[in-house]
Design an enzyme around this catalytic site. Sequence first.
Site, mmCIF file in Angstrom:
data_model
loop_
_atom_site.group_PDB
_atom_site.id
_atom_site.type_symbol
_atom_site.label_atom_id
_atom_site.label_comp_id
_atom_site.label_asym_id
_atom_site.label_seq_id
_atom_site.Cartn_x
_atom_site.Cartn_y
_atom_site.Cartn_z
ATOM 1 N N GLY A 72 0.830 -1.190 0.000
ATOM 2 C CA GLY A 72 0.000 0.000 0.000
ATOM 3 C C GLY A 72 0.870 1.247 0.000
ATOM 4 O O GLY A 72 1.991 1.238 0.523
ATOM 5 N N CYS A 73 0.377 2.337 -0.558
ATOM 6 C CA CYS A 73 1.191 3.554 -0.695
ATOM 7 C C CYS A 73 1.515 4.178 0.658
ATOM 8 O O CYS A 73 2.670 4.544 0.919
ATOM 9 C CB CYS A 73 0.503 4.550 -1.617
ATOM 10 S SG CYS A 73 -1.207 4.936 -1.169
ATOM 11 N N ASN A 74 0.511 4.297 1.544
ATOM 12 C CA ASN A 74 0.783 4.820 2.878
ATOM 13 C C ASN A 74 1.733 3.909 3.645
ATOM 14 O O ASN A 74 2.593 4.373 4.395
ATOM 15 C CB ASN A 74 -0.521 4.959 3.669
ATOM 16 C CG ASN A 74 -1.481 5.955 3.064
ATOM 17 O OD1 ASN A 74 -1.121 7.089 2.789
ATOM 18 N ND2 ASN A 74 -2.718 5.527 2.839
ATOM 19 N N VAL A 75 1.579 2.627 3.437
ATOM 20 C CA VAL A 75 2.427 1.636 4.099
ATOM 21 C C VAL A 75 3.884 1.843 3.713
ATOM 22 O O VAL A 75 4.789 1.770 4.554
ATOM 23 C CB VAL A 75 1.974 0.211 3.716
ATOM 24 C CG1 VAL A 75 2.889 -0.822 4.352
ATOM 25 C CG2 VAL A 75 0.536 -0.022 4.137
#
Length: 348
Positions: free
Chosen positions: A150-153
């Site tokens: 995931g991008c936030n991850v």
Amino acid sequence: MPLSVAVAGASGYAGGELLRILSQHPEFEVTTVTAFTNAGQPLLAAQPHLRSLAHLTLVTTTAENLAGHDVVFLALPHGKSGEITAELPEGTLVVDCGADHRLRSEADWAAFYGGEFYGAWSYGMPELIHSGGGKQRGELEGTKRIAVPGCNVTAMSLGLAPAVEAGLVEADDIVAVLAVGPSGAGKSLKPHLLASELMGSASAYGVGGSHRHIPETQQNLRVAGATRVSLSFTPVLVPMSRGILATTTAKLAPGVTESDVRRAYELAYGDEPFVHVLPAGEYPRVADTVGANTCLIGLAVDEAAGRLVAISALDNLVKGTAGAAVQSANIALGLPETLGLTMNGVAP
């Protein structure tokens, strides 16, 4: 001879960014693009900026249309790719940009996503440091199934993993606030993502431990050596079309100095082509990562609060999604890791 590539979900933001990168990759040739509601339209109707791919027409997203390619990239909503991947040939490299194969824990999947659990694949974050040394890229070599993070991850994990691995912070006290562009929510029409709602405003979402990227980040920090991870994560929607600026803080272990922190990060990322630690006193801007497969990290120690502050910036559609997908595919295929990717952003 180039490898034949299919991209599912080619009409969306992530699919479009995959196609932009793949169109310039010397070893890949995109031969099939698929969609759901946009099937039957020319690709340019959905992605008018991709002029070099004007010859392609969107076809229906089915396993039959995706089979027969050397590489398949999936840019589909969670729950959709898992239905298709089981039908794809074992010899095909399949790279899933969705969430269906990221989590190892079925309990975490049930709690944050729900529906059928499809199992974890090789995790596509090459730079993720492992407890005791080593990096995740070793798990990608030769694999045929890749789950893109995931991008936030990616922003939180790369920002904090070196400190966790080196034992410099206490992972049971992590707080992260992320400024996030709306392209991370996809291309579907949603009233709160309209320009008239976004411009001149900022709003939190996924508050109170409900965001689906929490268990994935915790999973990564456990890989880096944490025994217990407590993460308070609040994303904030801001009026920039793409990008993430993550401010992640953690309580320092006793006696840790700023030089200890900088030494750990320089050791972790000093040789990385796409993760760059900025000099002391400098902090990243999202604008400097737009269009690039880079994550820029600035570090500080808040002595009064006894906390590490890691600020990371990236383009959610590139290093946060499509760039990570291509980078991981390169490793899996034995190609140079940086092939077809750039660390140069677009300015102004």
